[in-house]
Design an enzyme around this catalytic site. Structure first.
Site: not given
Ligand code: AMP
Ligand code: ZN
Length: 113
Positions: A31, A92, A99, A101
């Site tokens: 997002i 982080g 998940h 990236h």
């Molecule tokens: P992390 O910091 O590795 O836990 O990454 C979490 C990621 O989830 C961040 O890059 C956010 O931008 C992403 N994120 C949070 N909410 C959503 C959502 N509803 N849809 C897509 N990505 C999201």
């Protein structure tokens, strides 16, 4: 898990731009992208982080990484890409559902911040 953001993306309760679903993973666009291509790949089964996945079933981690490479190919990242799995506080991690990236479309510096 009922109160997990990414479980809700997996089950469709929260809308997301889905890139690809497999039997064991869902890939969707972040997002708040930090690169021209920024796709998150999550296991459909709820595990909090990489350590929990490996302790539960190492196949979860194997499927996740395999799908990252497939997503990178599908996104046309022929010049390369980066896969990041932030794990707990020092890593982080902000969403407590494993998940990865997949980042591409620009050079990525090393070391990361
Ligand atoms: P992390 O910091 O590795 O836990 O990454 C979490 C990621 O989830 C961040 O890059 C956010 O931008 C992403 N994120 C949070 N909410 C959503 C959502 N509803 N849809 C897509 N990505 C999201
Ligand atoms: Zn979850």
């Amino acid at each position: 898990m009922t109160d997990c953001l990414f479980c809700k993306v997996v089950d469709g309760t929260i809308p997301a731009t889905i890139v690809e679903r497999t039997e064991t993973t869902v890939a969707f666009r972040d997002i708040a992208p930090v690169s021209p291509t920024h796709v998150l790949v999550v296991p459909t089964r709820h595990v909090a982080d990489l350590d929990e996945a490996v302790a539960t079933d190492p196949g979860i981690a194997a499927d996740l990484l395999t799908q990252c490479a497939r997503v990178a190919a599908r996104e046309g990242l022929a010049d390369g890409y980066r896969v990041v799995i932030n794990t707990r506080s020092d890593g982080g991690q902000t969403v407590q559902h494993l998940h990865a990236h997949v980042l591409g479309g620009r050079p990525h510096a090393w070391p990361p911040g």
